[in-house]
Design an enzyme around this catalytic site. Structure first.
Site, mmCIF file in Angstrom:
data_model
loop_
_atom_site.group_PDB
_atom_site.id
_atom_site.type_symbol
_atom_site.label_atom_id
_atom_site.label_comp_id
_atom_site.label_asym_id
_atom_site.label_seq_id
_atom_site.Cartn_x
_atom_site.Cartn_y
_atom_site.Cartn_z
ATOM 1 C CE LYS A 158 -4.329 -17.504 51.484
ATOM 2 N NZ LYS A 158 -5.542 -17.175 50.754
ATOM 3 C CB THR A 159 -4.595 -17.375 45.343
ATOM 4 O OG1 THR A 159 -4.841 -16.721 46.591
ATOM 5 C CG2 THR A 159 -5.783 -17.147 44.426
ATOM 6 C CG ASP A 187 -8.483 -18.956 50.523
ATOM 7 O OD1 ASP A 187 -7.449 -19.394 51.064
ATOM 8 O OD2 ASP A 187 -8.533 -17.849 49.961
ATOM 9 C CD GLU A 188 -7.159 -16.420 54.269
ATOM 10 O OE1 GLU A 188 -6.619 -16.927 55.272
ATOM 11 O OE2 GLU A 188 -6.615 -15.562 53.571
ATOM 12 C CD GLN A 203 -1.154 -15.444 57.253
ATOM 13 O OE1 GLN A 203 -1.527 -14.350 56.861
ATOM 14 N NE2 GLN A 203 -0.722 -16.389 56.433
ATOM 15 N NE ARG A 260 0.309 -9.578 56.117
ATOM 16 C CZ ARG A 260 0.027 -10.719 55.515
ATOM 17 N NH1 ARG A 260 -0.630 -10.718 54.374
ATOM 18 N NH2 ARG A 260 0.401 -11.884 56.012
#
Length: 685
Positions: free
Chosen positions: A37-38, A223-224, A254, A619
């Site tokens: 996503k970044t 973002d997020e 998430q 993770r």
């Protein structure tokens, strides 16, 4: 299209490319864990500037942590050349809010140089306000602080809180809220939640301010997004308005911060408020093996979804997920520690390749002892920073006021520490007088006119405090500054204050030792790295000022210690692990009432606990080990544990059980024993 941006976009997968080029209206990018996503956000910023001709100063990208904002800014800086990035806003939500407040001080009714109260400053004010009526304990203060924070995040103002109070407790909290807001305004101060609340209420009620900020920001990236609360969503909605040129990136799977106001339902609200919303899913994962992703997908499918998505990877199936059942919690910690040691040697891994995740910080205590026993270096995330301790904040506030008497925030923190019988009513009147006189609180205490606003007794107490600080300052200017500071701490008997307010004498003793450590560090900082260019006429007070600045910088660096990449095993909660990834992950404590947590079971919020387990699982890059104990000590008594329901929700053929006879493959058990012996031999060799 310019060569640089064209080559960058060509490296993206089809969904990522679609997300970058979707610029004509509202866009929601559902970005699964590890889906890049970044890269989408940073490439989109470069695309807007280089290909669409938009000025960088018209773009704002917001996220939730300083670390994420810095990383995003650095990556964009590598794509944009020269002045192309000039004026680009990449920040946290709260920094954006702070910038709006600074630009709209007059409209908001604040003076320049307003103070920002951190949660401890706010708690001290609440303590003073609540103690006016009756003695209150720390739990009551924490509860009221949490209620006020939730009200602010939900855009509930004091008047609304008072009129909608459902019971006596809410009514009490609403009255405290009203007084708290009034005092903050009188102190020319805002708290952390105000950094969003004030801009939102301003933009809602002031059409001129709204038009100004809409002219400044033409495109917004968030973002997020699943972590936004009510006020943060409203800030985005108002800034974008009818133009609706924005991209929000998030993952409802998430969303693990409901306890601090996050509203995953904002994903639904977005579609309702912006019917033209384009939804793009990023489902290709670049982090984990197929087995880990299949387990994550199967688990999270038990939660309801507005938007369905399935993560996939072309990195191969990888190893099975191991589930290790242990006799008790000590055996669990022993198993994890010894296995990390053996695997590091056998696989020639780095210590930093291993991470141990858990639901609560208390689970790390036994593990730390085992890691120390095996001399395994580790980093425990989430510990208390030296500079965040109350006694250090007090001492730093005294130091700040000594070098800058105009520091109103420092003044407010320590004017009644130790207790000098200077109450919030006195401080409110002092603050109003200082505002009228355009003076600092400290300077206002020296003015003759203050006697017309306050009773003689209050003026005398304030005068005694400022005279005390002036005396210390004079001694610092005349001679040994460090001796003057040590004398100040003795003279005001800060140690006695600590003993009065500590739950045990040993705690007070430790806190005072921390203060002396700070003074020692200040002295060392004055002696280290002297400035060769400074004029010889510089006073020792100037040296102290420079040394205190270095201590503040050290505080900032200490808070950034999460970015420490030294070679150590990482120990952290599942909440703290979000956004991180590791080759080898151990998830500890897969038991009912631990994960999912007892509180979540009782309140019917197991869905968020499942998302938390999903975050933990995703993770892992190469291997994932889940551990649990048959017994765990609770309040000094060994209690039987039930395996977590989440284990039954994982695909059975992806799991390899150990320590559970009904599910364990005997051949694999024998092979493991032989492997362990071989590992021990290699250790001895």
């Amino acid at each position: 299209m310019s060569t640089s941006i064209a080559s960058r976009i060509a490296k993206l997968n089809p969904s990522q490319r679609e997300a970058v080029k979707a610029i004509d209206g509202p866009c929601l990018v559902l970005a699964g864990a590890g889906s890049g996503k970044t890269s989408v956000i940073t490439s989109k910023i470069a695309y807007l500037v280089q290909e669409c001709g938009m000025s960088a100063r018209r773009i704002a990208a917001v996220t939730f942590t300083n670390k994420a904002a810095r990383e995003m800014k650095e990556r964009v800086g590598q794509m944009l050349k020269g002045k192309e990035s000039h004026g680009l806003r990449v920040s946290t939500f709260h920094t954006l809010g702070l910038n709006i407040i600074r630009g709209e001080l007059k409209a908001l009714g604040y003076k320049p140089g307003f103070s920002l109260f951190d949660p401890e400053d706010a708690k001290a004010l609440l303590r003073d306000l609540m103690n006016k009526d009756a003695q209150v304990d720390a739990d009551q203060i924490n509860r009221v602080q949490s209620v006020i924070s939730n009200w602010k995040n939900d855009l509930v103002l004091p008047g609304q809180a008072l009129s909608h109070a459902a019971d006596e407790d809410e009514l009490f909290a609403a009255r405290v809220y009203e007084a708290y807001v009034r005092h903050l305004k009188a102190y020319n101060a805002v708290d952390f939640d105000d950094l969003i609340l004030l801009p939102v209420t301003l933009l809602r009620d002031n059409p001129d301010a709204l038009a100004r900020w809409r002219r400044k920001i033409h495109y917004m990236l968030v973002d997020e997004y699943q972590d936004t609360n009510v006020s943060q969503y409203q800030l985005v909605r108002m800034l974008m308005g009818e133009r609706a040129t924005f991209t929000v990136v998030g993952d409802d799977d998430q969303s693990i911060y409901a306890w601090r106001g996050a509203r995953p339902e904002n994903l639904v609200t977005l579609g309702e408020d912006f019917p033209r919303l384009k939804v793009i899913k990023l489902e290709q994962n670049y982090r984990s093996t197929g087995t880990i992703l299949r387990a994550a997908n199967t688990l999270i499918a038990n939660n309801p979804h507005v938007y369905e998505k399935t993560l996939w990877s072309d990195m191969g199936q990888g190893e099975s997920i191991r589930v290790v059942v242990n006799r008790h919690e000590e055996a669990e910690a022993e198993r994890v520690a010894s296995e990390i040691l053996t695997r590091r040697i056998k696989e020639r891994a780095e210590w930093r390749d291993f991470a141990v995740l858990y639901r609560g910080n208390f689970q790390a205590r036994l593990l730390e002892l085992k890691l120390q026993h095996y001399q395994i270096p580790y980093k425990l995330s989430g510990g208390t920073s030296f500079f965040s301790r109350n006694e250090i904040k007090d001492a730093m506030a005294y130091l700040r006021l000594l070098i800058n008497p105009a520091d109103d925030n420092a003044f407010l923190r320590i004017v009644n520490v130790p207790r000098r019988e200077i109450g919030p009513g006195t401080l409110e009147k002092l603050a109003n007088y200082a505002t009228e006189r355009s003076a600092s609180l400290f300077a206002a205490c020296h003015e003759i006119g203050l006697a017309e606003q306050l009773p003689a007794r209050a003026v005398e107490r304030l005068g005694r405090f400022t005279h005390f600080i002036d005396g210390v300052r004079t001694r610092m200017d005349k001679g040994d500054a460090i001796a003057a500071i040590r004398g100040m701490l003795h003279e005001m008997d800060y140690e006695a204050w600590l003993y009065q307010n500590a739950s045990a004498p040993t705690i007070a003793e430790r806190r005072m030792a921390n203060v002396w450590t700070l003074v020692d560090q200040l002295e060392k900082s004055m002696q280290a790295d002297p400035d060769e260019d400074s004029p010889s006429s510089e006073t020792e007070t100037d040296d102290v000022e420079a040394a205190i600045s270095r201590l503040v910088l050290r505080d900032i660096l200490e808070q950034q210690a999460e970015e420490d990449d030294s070679d150590r095993v990482q120990l952290l909660t599942m909440h703290a692990s979000k956004g991180l990834e590791f080759p080898h992950v151990y998830l500890m404590g897969l038991e009912e009432e631990l994960l999912p947590h007892r509180n979540a079971i009782e309140t019917g919020s197991v869905e968020e606990e499942r998302r938390l387990a999903y975050v933990g699982i995703t993770r892992a890059r190469r291997t994932l080990t889940l551990t649990l104990a048959r017994q765990r000590k609770t309040y000094g008594e060994m209690m039987d544990c039930t395996p977590s329901r989440f284990l039954d929700e994982l695909p059975a053929d992806a799991l390899e059980w150990e320590g559970r006879a009904d599910r364990e493959d005997p051949d694999k058990k024998q092979a493991r024993g032989q492997s362990a012996i071989a590992g021990l031999r290699s250790l001895l060799d």
